[in-house]
Every structure is written in C-alpha cells, then in structure tokens.
Design an enzyme around this catalytic site. Structure first.
Site, PDB file in Angstrom:
ATOM      1  N   GLU A 323     -95.420  16.874   7.493  1.00 45.90           N
ATOM      2  CA  GLU A 323     -95.617  16.499   8.903  1.00 45.90           C
ATOM      3  C   GLU A 323     -94.519  15.598   9.469  1.00 45.90           C
ATOM      4  O   GLU A 323     -94.798  14.540  10.012  1.00 45.90           O
ATOM      5  CB  GLU A 323     -96.965  15.764   9.064  1.00 45.90           C
ATOM      6  N   VAL A 324     -93.281  16.028   9.347  1.00 43.12           N
ATOM      7  CA  VAL A 324     -92.203  15.226   9.920  1.00 43.12           C
ATOM      8  C   VAL A 324     -92.052  15.590  11.397  1.00 43.12           C
ATOM      9  O   VAL A 324     -91.886  16.753  11.747  1.00 43.12           O
ATOM     10  CB  VAL A 324     -90.884  15.457   9.158  1.00 43.12           C
TER      11      VAL A 324
END
Ligand SMILES: *[C@@H]1O[C@H](CO)[C@@H](O)[C@H](O)[C@H]1NC(C)=O
Ligand SMILES: *[C@@H]1O[C@H](CO)[C@@H](O)[C@H](O)[C@H]1NC(C)=O
Ligand SMILES: *[C@@H]1O[C@H](CO)[C@@H](O)[C@H](O)[C@H]1NC(C)=O
Ligand SMILES: *[C@@H]1O[C@H](CO)[C@@H](O)[C@H](O)[C@H]1NC(C)=O
Ligand SMILES: *[C@@H]1O[C@H](CO)[C@@H](O)[C@H](O)[C@H]1NC(C)=O
Ligand SMILES: *[C@@H]1O[C@H](CO)[C@@H](O)[C@H](O)[C@H]1NC(C)=O
Length: 529
Positions: A323-324
């Site tokens: 989840e960057v």
C-alpha cells in the site's frame, strides 16, 4: 478396569467417527481411538524419557519445562482445588517420550519436523518424534485426549496416532502499532496458539500510528514514535521474553518492519527519513513514505536492519512493502529528478520496486529470507526467487489466480487473504475460514508444493487487550485445522462443529477468553479470572 462398559479385545482398534466430541483439535492425520479406557491419577502419573535415548536426552530443558506446563493441563482440577483424592488402588501411568534428534537448545525453523506418533495403552503412553518440536505437538495431543468424568476422575482411551502438519507455516499476525498490546496479551496468545498447533507468530510490530519497538541503535524511534515512551514500548528484554516464551512452545517469531509505506511513526524519531510532501513549489509540512531518492534512507535501513535481524533469530524476515501511496513522491521535486535520472519515466511502481529491491538485497546480505506482501510482486516480477510472497487481497477468485501466478513464477507463497479475522460478522463466520482450500488453484503439483502455509491476521484498528482473545479464539482455530489436518478428512464444517465446541470449552478451562460459537454451555464457564 471398572470404567469400561463394553470392553473390546485389547488389540482390536476401532476407527470411530473421527469427529466424536472427545477428540483432538486440530484433527490428527491418522487417529484410531478404541472404547477401552484407562484411569489416570495425578499422583500416579509420570513423564519419562525413552530409555534408549536417556543419555542424550536427560538434559532437554525445553522438554522438562513442557512437562511442567502440561501437568496441570492434563489434570486441570489441581489448580482449581477440586481434585479428587487418589485411591490407593490406582495404577501408575507413564508417558514415555523418545526423540531421534538432539535439538533442544535451538529455535524452531522452517525445516523443523513436527511429526510424532502417540500410542496409548494400559499403563503407558509412548510418544515418538524426530525433534523436540514434534514432542511438543504430541504432548498437546495427549493433554486433549485425557477426559474427566463428572465425579472428577480422569481417564484416557486406548489410542493410536500418527500425525504431522499438512502445511509447514501456520501463523497468526498481531498488530502492536494501531493499539499497543501489553506483553501479557502477547504471551497469552502464544499459549493459545500452542493449544491449536500454530507455529508462527508474525509480529507486525510497528506501523503508521506508533513505533513501540525500542531500538538499541536508534532509541528515538520509540521515544518519539511510540504512544508513550515508557509504558507503550517493547524493550529488548520484552522482545527476549516473547522469543523465549514462543521457543518453549515451538513457535517461530517473525517480525515485520513494513516499509516504505506505513512508516509515519518512524519519521518522528528519524528526521530526513520520510519524503517531504509538496504543495506547489513549497513543502506542505506533511510527509509521505520513506524517501527512496535519498542515499541516507538506505544507510539508515542498513543499520536498522542489521540490528533487528540480529535481535530476531528466525531465518525469515517480513519486509512489508504494501500500500505505497505515490502522491507525496509525485509532489516532491527531488524524487521527480531522481525518477528522471533513473529513467523511470512517470512510472512510480518502478521507483517502489527499486526501493524494495535494495531492501531485499540488504536483508539477504544479512542472511535472511525476505517475506513481502503481494504488492511487491504485483508491481515487479523481477524480485529474487527465494523471496516469499504473502497474499492478502481479494476474494477466492482473485487470491487463487494470484497464487497461480506467483507459484508459476517459482515463488513460495503464504496465504493470508481468506483469514483476515479482524473482520467480524454475526453468526458462525469460522465456517468460512474452515472451508478455505489453499491448494485449490490452477497449477501443477510443483506449484502446489510452493504454498508453504497460511496466516490468520488480527489487525489492530479496533483491537486491543480488551477484545483480542475473544476476537481471535476460537475463530482462528478454523484455520489451525485447515493448515494442520488432512483436507480430505476435514471437509465438513458441520461435522467439525461439535469438536470445535468441545475445544472451545477446553480453551475456557485453560483460561483463554474464547467467545461462544452458538447457544449452549460449557461445564467450566469463563469466570473472569
Ligand atoms: C472412550 O471410551 C469410552 C468408554 O469405553 C467410550 O464410551 C467412548 O466413546 C470412547 N471415546 C472415543 C472417542 O472413542
Ligand atoms: C504405535 O502402534 C503402531 C501399531 O501397532 C506401531 O506400528 C507403531 O510403531 C507404534 N508407535 C509407537 C511410537 O510405539
Ligand atoms: C545463514 O543462515 C542459515 C540458515 O538459517 C544458517 O544455516 C547459516 O549458518 C547462516 N550463515 C551465516 C554466515 O550466518
Ligand atoms: C494518497 O495520499 C493523498 C494525500 O495524503 C490522499 O489524498 C489520497 O487519498 C491517498 N490515496 C490513496 C489511494 O490512499
Ligand atoms: C540486488 O541484488 C542483485 C543481485 O546481486 C543485483 O543484480 C541488483 O542490481 C541489486 N539491486 C539493487 C537495487 O541494488
Ligand atoms: C475448487 O474450487 C472451485 C471454485 O473455484 C470449486 O468449483 C471446486 O469444487 C473446488 N474443488 C474442490 C475439490 O472442492
């Protein structure tokens, strides 16, 4: 034997309905229980080491402490003071343990055999295993075979068991960043894990909200990044207590230090680590993921990983990578210039891949096998083959397709997606967990072998010490059986239900606040102790 009403000839073993209530959770691979049964008494019961191995094995302190731990689990009334006085007629019963390898001083790892054989007959139970880890699993099974009558007497049926796990990796994730979990809550979870034969504690120790791990090299990370610098941290000695408690139960501890995203709390104690976000041409005062364009980030990560890979002995290490959010990177002129220089164009997944590749390389130079969340594979197929991929997204159709792609690329896979049991629902949602089929995806036999196991996740947004146990137990037991037992014998949640209810009652009796599965009652209800 006055206790058996219809006695079968001693050698005639009857394979009864495997889901009889007085049975073991998770179900052993091969189990034969007969109707012949023997009384047991705490004053006439002993643990012994097998004679042939006595000289090597007498000093296995790990097994000695398991004997001490299991005695009151086998005879639970001793602790509550309701024990019946032994009659002098009672015969001695011994549990004789023989192990074929001497491995009492180490930690369990991915290659550790947990296989055991357990035969119970008149006056004696024989437990054989390759390793001490298998002996621990066998002791747990033995403790579950001992039954207690209403008058307080104990007995055990004649039994033959041959048992081993279907999957090598059977994990539980606890999240100690979104809420701090006191040490005791972690240790209690490890106890309950051992009861259902889980063997990996995935410690998601830090994340955006707080940084409770007290680093030797960078003490500011917790003194500035924890919820409280003294009361809401894990000191080095706390970590050692977790490692020791887990080892004694045959449980591996795999820490996760998730980056480059999920690192807001890291920024408080480590200036210049996170990416400054920009609004137009000036910094906005907020920060994004770790700055992948700065050499300082890699220097810091090398030093930090050098410390933590030495603190946690397991050969595996979880690096996160999920989840960057690219919006801050996109806003920052230095990051944009770096993109240009590296020839990444406008594709920020290339930048994330570059960061993760560096971190995986640092970790493999520290002699650890990396585990990363699936995002890293989704963005970037060029990761080293020995990196383990952890699937967390999607419904069965998606995670099956993902398992298929990853194993086709030759990666080992850990299945997390179907067991996010921090999500709760009305009713018996354990059945959904129970019906998961980790190997039901399209692929060759070679691909199926690459699925090393699975993991139950208990994310901490809405979980702290008040509700951890009831949310985890007995719901996690469904995955415990799916990952340990033979799938062909455990397809029916309906058939497993009475056995799970009985196991939940044993958990209560052992002091685990396991929530109810349906209306009903246990002979020992939870009394808030
Ligand atoms: C154990 O033995 C008792 C008494 O003979 C019998 O009623 C019971 O069904 C047996 N338990 C199992 C699981 O077979
Ligand atoms: C248990 O009994 C089976 C069948 O009699 C036998 O093959 C096996 O070797 C025994 N195992 C142990 C540990 O005694
Ligand atoms: C690297 O790890 C492996 C597996 O844990 C171990 O056997 C080996 O001794 C380690 N090597 C070094 C140099 O630490
Ligand atoms: C990424 O971060 C920005 C700025 O904080 C936010 O507006 C946006 O919603 C985030 N995107 C996602 C997908 O979370
Ligand atoms: C990581 O290591 C591999 C193998 O040594 C190397 O080819 C690759 O360039 C390294 N990646 C980075 C980003 O340093
Ligand atoms: C495997 O999963 C498919 C759906 O993806 C289902 O139709 C099939 O019955 C499953 N196989 C078995 C053996 O249960």
């Amino acid at each position: 034997m006055a206790s058996c009403t219809i006695c079968l000839p001693a050698l005639m073993m009857l394979v009864l309905d495997l889901n009889t209530v007085e049975s073991v959770w998770p179900l052993p691979q091969k189990l034969a229980i007969s109707e012949e049964r023997y009384p047991l008494s705490p004053t006439h019961f002993n643990f012994y080491y097998g004679e042939d191995q006595a000289s090597i094995m007498k000093d296995c302190s790990l097994l000695d402490s398991a004997f001490t731990r299991y005695f009151p689990l086998i005879f639970p009334d001793l602790t509550s003071g309701n024990g019946v006085l032994p009659s002098t007629e009672e015969k001695a019963f011994s549990l004789v343990v023989t192990m074929h390898q001497k491995d009492c001083d180490g930690y369990p790892n991915e290659g550790s055999s947990e296989r055991y054989q357990l035969n119970v007959s008149a006056g004696q139970a024989v437990l054989n295993s390759d390793t001490v880890w298998g002996a621990l699993r066998g002791l747990e099974t033995f403790s579950q075979l001992v039954q207690q009558e209403e008058d307080g007497t104990y007995f055990i049926n004649k039994t033959e068991i041959e048992d081993f796990p279907s999957f090598q990796y059977r994990g539980i994730l606890l999240d100690t960043s979104r809420h701090f979990l006191p040490l005791k809550a972690i240790l209690n979870t490890l106890d309950a894990m051992a009861y259902s034969k889980f063997n990996v504690f995935h410690w998601h120790i830090v994340d955006d909200p707080s940084f409770p791990y007290q680093s030797r090299t960078f003490p500011d990370l917790s003194s500035k990044g924890a919820y409280h610098p003294m009361s809401h941290i894990y000191t080095q000695s706390d970590v050692r207590r977790v490692l020791t408690h887990a080892r004694l139960r045959g449980i591996r501890v795999i820490p996760e230090f998730d980056s480059p995203g999920h690192t807001q709390s890291w920024g408080k104690g480590q200036p210049n680590l996170l990416t400054p976000c920009y609004k137009g041409s000036s910094p906005s005062g907020t920060f994004g993921p770790i700055n992948p364009a700065s050499a300082l980030s890699y220097i810091f990560m090398s030093q930090f990983l050098k410390e933590v890979t030495s603190v946690f002995p397991d050969p595996y290490f979880h690096l996160g990578g999920d989840e960057v959010n690219f919006s801050c990177w996109q806003s920052n002129p230095d990051v944009r210039a770096f993109m240009q220089k590296m020839g990444f164009g406008k594709d920020y997944t290339k930048l994330e891949s570059f960061y993760m590749e560096n971190i995986v390389n640092i970790t493999s130079n520290l002699n650890k096998t990396s585990i990363v969340w699936q995002d890293v594979f989704d963005y970037h197929e060029r990761i080293p083959k020995d990196t383990i991929l952890h699937i967390w997204k999607g419904l069965p159709a998606q995670y099956k397709a993902e398992t298929s792609r990853m194993t086709k690329a030759g990666h080992r896979v850990l299945l997390g997606a179907p067991w996010y049991i921090n999500h709760i629902a009305y009713g018996q949602d354990w059945r959904i967990s129970y019906n998961v089929q980790p190997l039901n995806f399209s692929g060759t036999e070679e691909q199926k072998k690459l699925v090393i196991g699975g993991e139950v996740s208990m994310w901490g947004e809405y979980v702290d010490a008040t509700n951890l146990s009831p949310r985890l137990w007995p719901r996690a037991c469904a995955a415990a059986e799916r990952l340990w037992s033979d799938e062909s014998q455990t397809r029916s949640a309906e058939a497993a239900f009475p056995r799970l209810q009985a196991f939940r009652c044993s958990l209560l009796r052992r002091g685990v606040r396991a929530e109810p599965l349906s209306p009903g009652h246990c002979s020992d209800e939870y009394r808030g102790i």
